[in-house]
Motif scaffolding. Structure first.
Motif, PDB file in Angstrom:
ATOM      1  N   SER A  70       0.855  -1.191   0.000  1.00 21.41           N
ATOM      2  CA  SER A  70       0.000   0.000   0.000  1.00 21.41           C
ATOM      3  C   SER A  70       0.889   1.238   0.000  1.00 21.41           C
ATOM      4  CB  SER A  70      -0.895   0.007   1.245  1.00 21.41           C
ATOM      5  OG  SER A  70      -1.768  -1.093   1.249  1.00 21.41           O
ATOM      6  N   PRO A  71       0.357   2.355  -0.559  1.00 18.80           N
ATOM      7  CA  PRO A  71      -1.005   2.584  -1.059  1.00 18.80           C
ATOM      8  C   PRO A  71      -1.148   2.197  -2.522  1.00 18.80           C
ATOM      9  CG  PRO A  71       0.240   4.614  -1.187  1.00 18.80           C
ATOM     10  CD  PRO A  71       1.167   3.596  -0.572  1.00 18.80           C
ATOM     11  N   ILE A  72      -2.397   2.196  -3.010  1.00 17.54           N
ATOM     12  CA  ILE A  72      -2.671   1.934  -4.417  1.00 17.54           C
ATOM     13  C   ILE A  72      -3.726   2.919  -4.912  1.00 17.54           C
ATOM     14  CG2 ILE A  72      -2.175  -0.529  -4.145  1.00 17.54           C
ATOM     15  CD1 ILE A  72      -5.254  -1.006  -4.455  1.00 17.54           C
ATOM     16  N   GLU A 244      -6.976  -5.691   0.564  1.00 14.92           N
ATOM     17  CA  GLU A 244      -5.876  -6.159   1.391  1.00 14.92           C
ATOM     18  C   GLU A 244      -4.626  -5.376   1.020  1.00 14.92           C
ATOM     19  OE1 GLU A 244      -6.142  -8.307   3.902  1.00 14.92           O
ATOM     20  OE2 GLU A 244      -8.303  -8.357   3.470  1.00 14.92           O
ATOM     21  N   GLY A 245      -3.849  -5.010   2.035  1.00 13.29           N
ATOM     22  CA  GLY A 245      -2.658  -4.218   1.760  1.00 13.29           C
ATOM     23  C   GLY A 245      -1.621  -4.336   2.851  1.00 13.29           C
ATOM     24  N   THR A 294      -0.945  -2.946  -7.974  1.00 10.39           N
ATOM     25  CA  THR A 294      -2.089  -3.667  -7.406  1.00 10.39           C
ATOM     26  C   THR A 294      -1.885  -5.170  -7.466  1.00 10.39           C
ATOM     27  OG1 THR A 294      -3.233  -3.638  -9.535  1.00 10.39           O
ATOM     28  CG2 THR A 294      -3.703  -1.823  -8.015  1.00 10.39           C
ATOM     29  N   ASN A 295      -1.136  -5.645  -8.473  1.00  8.54           N
ATOM     30  CA  ASN A 295      -0.860  -7.084  -8.623  1.00  8.54           C
ATOM     31  C   ASN A 295      -2.129  -7.929  -8.594  1.00  8.54           C
ATOM     32  OD1 ASN A 295       2.005  -6.881  -8.822  1.00  8.54           O
ATOM     33  ND2 ASN A 295       2.122  -6.576  -6.615  1.00  8.54           N
TER      34      ASN A 295
END
Length: 344
Positions: A70-72, A244-245, A294-295
């Motif tokens: 994170s962040p995204i 989720e991060g 983000t994957n």
């Protein structure tokens, strides 16, 4: 006789909050530039900046090798449950937030007088342990950047997991609209640091006398946020998006649950400049980590369809205006550009 169960319940809630805070002590770093005195120094620019965090300490490996960082950029999607809002997710508590004296680059932490708030998600309960600010905002929404983001960090005493509520702020009416609750947090931090800055009350009058009293253990001023004030930040009717991060600062620990509020709130340019100045940072230096990949992570949104659609439309309408200097002449930081992640 009915009072004893209530007292026992209150004591249990206080104990749970204390355990939650203790459980996350090793996980939560200082959110501003720098590190605890016994830790590895890290910053937001230069050779110890975000692109190098992973190489500064073996404990920071996830900052480069993690795939849930994170962040995204959060893309608002149609909600999966229209009846779920922030009211179902997070609630205030009777405790107060204490501003630590000193350099003012640490969060306002929940004191030991009682739980400051709770978050409930998937049959788990998390206690609010600290509140901190990032200038500019770390997350973007549908590609739009914002000048400020507040993080409400919650921890579970049972699982030692962390859940964070992110609230975005934007300039409204030319950036002349201050947010009253942000101002109280700002005043408390200014009083704790014993500094006077634009947008903050004088240190001696930063918080009401009932809150400002410092204990023998040298704690700073306290800010008790009541239900009405809480709802001016964590909006009960707002939708939110979940993903989720990770922590956005070293050690970049993954496995966190993130909740980004859909409703964006007003902040003034003077307040944004003041939050930067109180960290003793340069006027253009922010404390926001660049956007991460983000994957393939799924972002799931909840709340009223119209409200989420409005949030998405507002984010897509135009890029956020670059923060311009307030009347005092002090500049504010802009959103750091996204950059490729580097692996160790």
């Amino acid at each position: 006789m009915a009072r004893r169960p209530l007292r026992r319940a209150a004591a249990a809630a206080v104990a749970a909050a204390a355990v939650a805070a203790a459980a996350t002590t090793a996980l939560l770093p200082h959110p501003a530039a720098g590190a605890p005195t016994d830790g590895t120094p890290w910053f937001y620019e230069g050779p110890s900046g975000p692109e190098h965090w992973h190489a500064l300490d073996d404990k920071f490996t996830a900052c480069g090798a993690g795939d849930r960082q994170s962040p995204i950029n959060v893309v608002v999607s149609p909600p999966v449950a229209t009846q779920w809002t922030m009211h179902n997710l997070a609630r205030p508590g009777p405790g107060a937030l204490a501003a630590a004296p000193g350099p003012a680059n640490v969060p306002l932490a929940c004191d030991d007088a009682g739980p400051c708030g709770v978050l409930r998600w998937h049959n788990a309960t998390y206690a609010l342990v600290d509140v901190h600010v990032h200038v500019p905002a770390e997350h973007t929404m549908n590609g739009r950047a914002y000048p400020l983001e507040v993080h409400f960090v919650h921890a579970s005493a049972d699982t030692q997991e962390i859940a964070v509520v992110g609230v975005l702020f934007d300039f409204v009416g030319g950036g002349q609209t201050p947010h009253p609750v942000l101002q109280r947090l700002l005043d408390a931090k200014a009083a704790a640091a014993n500094v006077s800055i634009p947008g903050a009350a004088p240190a001696a009058a930063a918080v009401p006398a009932a809150e400002a009293a410092a204990d023998d253990d040298n704690e700073g001023p306290r800010v008790a946020i009541n239900t009405t004030e809480w709802e001016a930040v964590v909006r009960p009717g707002s939708g939110f998006c979940h993903l989720e991060g990770s922590l956005t600062t070293p050690p970049c620990t993954e496995g966190l649950s993130w909740f980004l509020q859909a409703e964006v709130l007003p902040v003034s340019r003077v307040q944004v400049s003041a939050f930067t100045a109180i960290r003793n940072a340069a006027p253009t230096e922010g404390n926001a980590r660049p956007l991460q990949d983000t994957n393939g992570r799924e972002v799931v949104c909840y709340g009223p369809v119209a409200e989420l659609a409005a949030a998405g439309a507002a984010s897509r309408a135009s890029p956020s205006p670059s923060p311009s200097p307030p009347s005092s002449g002090a500049a504010v930081a802009t959103r750091p550009p996204a950059s490729p992640r580097r692996r160790p």
